[in-house]
Enzyme design. Structure first.
Site, mmCIF file in Angstrom:
data_model
loop_
_atom_site.group_PDB
_atom_site.id
_atom_site.type_symbol
_atom_site.label_atom_id
_atom_site.label_comp_id
_atom_site.label_asym_id
_atom_site.label_seq_id
_atom_site.Cartn_x
_atom_site.Cartn_y
_atom_site.Cartn_z
ATOM 1 N N SER A 1 0.843 -1.201 0.000
ATOM 2 C CA SER A 1 0.000 0.000 0.000
ATOM 3 C C SER A 1 0.883 1.257 0.000
ATOM 4 O O SER A 1 1.581 1.528 -0.970
ATOM 5 C CB SER A 1 -0.962 -0.032 1.189
ATOM 6 O OG SER A 1 -1.929 0.999 1.096
ATOM 7 N N HIS B 1 -8.813 1.087 -0.561
ATOM 8 C CA HIS B 1 -8.636 0.021 -1.553
ATOM 9 C C HIS B 1 -9.965 -0.650 -1.916
ATOM 10 O O HIS B 1 -10.048 -1.882 -2.005
ATOM 11 C CB HIS B 1 -7.628 -1.027 -1.052
ATOM 12 C CG HIS B 1 -6.286 -0.460 -0.741
ATOM 13 N ND1 HIS B 1 -5.460 0.080 -1.711
ATOM 14 C CD2 HIS B 1 -5.613 -0.305 0.434
ATOM 15 C CE1 HIS B 1 -4.351 0.521 -1.149
ATOM 16 N NE2 HIS B 1 -4.415 0.315 0.151
#
Length: 291
Positions: A88, A192
């Site tokens: 991430s 996400h």
């Protein structure tokens, strides 16, 4: 033997991080504080206002500390990586290490990303353990739970889901009924996932204001589990906000290059532990797939 350098993302922060580095890089530390508008070293060292865990502050702080660890490693002329991989937020440190952009550009990108993600609200994320994705979807279907996205494939034993608060409550109830272990994550929004689409549009517009260089070393993209295309960084970094982190696929791609993959994590061991679990669950066929 293939060697990969790994970078952790949000959740790896802790009070006191970077305290052994800021004094060694006073110029970069002052510069980062000027860009961000607050005393970054004091935030990381003391967290006086208790905001280090807040997305707006967590992401830039981790980016800077990870970057300084990387610079320190390069200064010591430690082993060069064959691949970079970040989880991430850590993907930005991987791209920095590979020369896709400089420290200032990376910091400004991360600061904007953090600002936009921090402003998003009305949802969250939950780690779900020991349930394959098809079975997880079956459980939600049995209980008429809709609107759940898979936000992360961390290992074969751990998925991350994201949804609105109402949907997550229903999802948790369904998981409890089936005695599935889960752990809500301390985040402010369903990152996400589809719910970040408005953030994506604004962030991609911001990204277009920068120029990116071709990475000198392959960087595995969270969205595909394959190396970034040099001409696709804007789309890939925008897509990362609304797509799951495919950590398992990313690691397996590296294992397909070398089943004896060696790796090192910058600043911790959280993502290394996931790599170990993925390796243990990866069939021997991974080696055969190379032939």
């Amino acid at each position: 033997m293939v060697f990969a350098l790994l970078f952790p993302g949000q959740g790896a922060q802790f009070r006191g991080m970077g305290d052994d580095l800021f004094w060694r890089y006073p110029g970069l530390t002052r510069f980062a504080a000027g860009v961000l508008g607050y005393d970054l070293a004091a935030l990381c060292r003391d967290d006086p206002d208790g905001v280090l865990a807040r997305t707006r502050y967590t992401q830039p702080a981790l980016f800077v500390v990870n970057a300084l660890h990387t610079f320190e490693r390069e200064h010591d002329e430690q082993r060069r990586a064959d691949y970079y991989l970040g989880h991430s937020l850590g993907e930005y440190n991987a791209l920095l290490a590979a020369g896709a952009f400089d420290f200032e550009t990376g910091l400004r990108l991360v600061a904007k990303r953090a600002e936009l993600m921090d402003a998003a609200s009305g949802g969250g994320m939950t780690a779900v353990m020991d349930v394959p994705e098809p079975r997880l979807r079956e459980i939600f279907a049995e209980h008429d739970v809709s609107g759940v996205d898979i936000a992360g494939y961390n290992t074969d034993q751990q998925l991350v889901i994201a949804a609105t608060d109402e949907v997550l409550r229903a999802a948790h109830a369904a998981l409890k009924e089936h005695r599935v272990r889960f752990a809500p994550l301390k985040v402010s929004a369903p990152f996400h996932s589809r719910y970040m689409a408005p953030v994506r549009a604004e962030f991609e517009e911001f990204l277009r204001g920068f120029t990116f260089d071709t990475p000198h070393t392959p960087v595995i993209a969270n969205t595909t589990g394959r190396p970034h295309r040099p001409d696709g960084l804007v789309a890939a970094l925008g897509e990362q906000l609304v797509s799951p982190v495919r950590w398992t696929d990313s690691v397996r791609h590296l294992l397909s290059a070398d089943p004896d993959l060696e790796h090192e994590e910058i600043g911790g061991r959280a993502v290394q532990r996931m790599v170990t679990r993925i390796r243990q669950a990866t069939p021997v066929a991974t080696t055969e797939s190379r032939e």
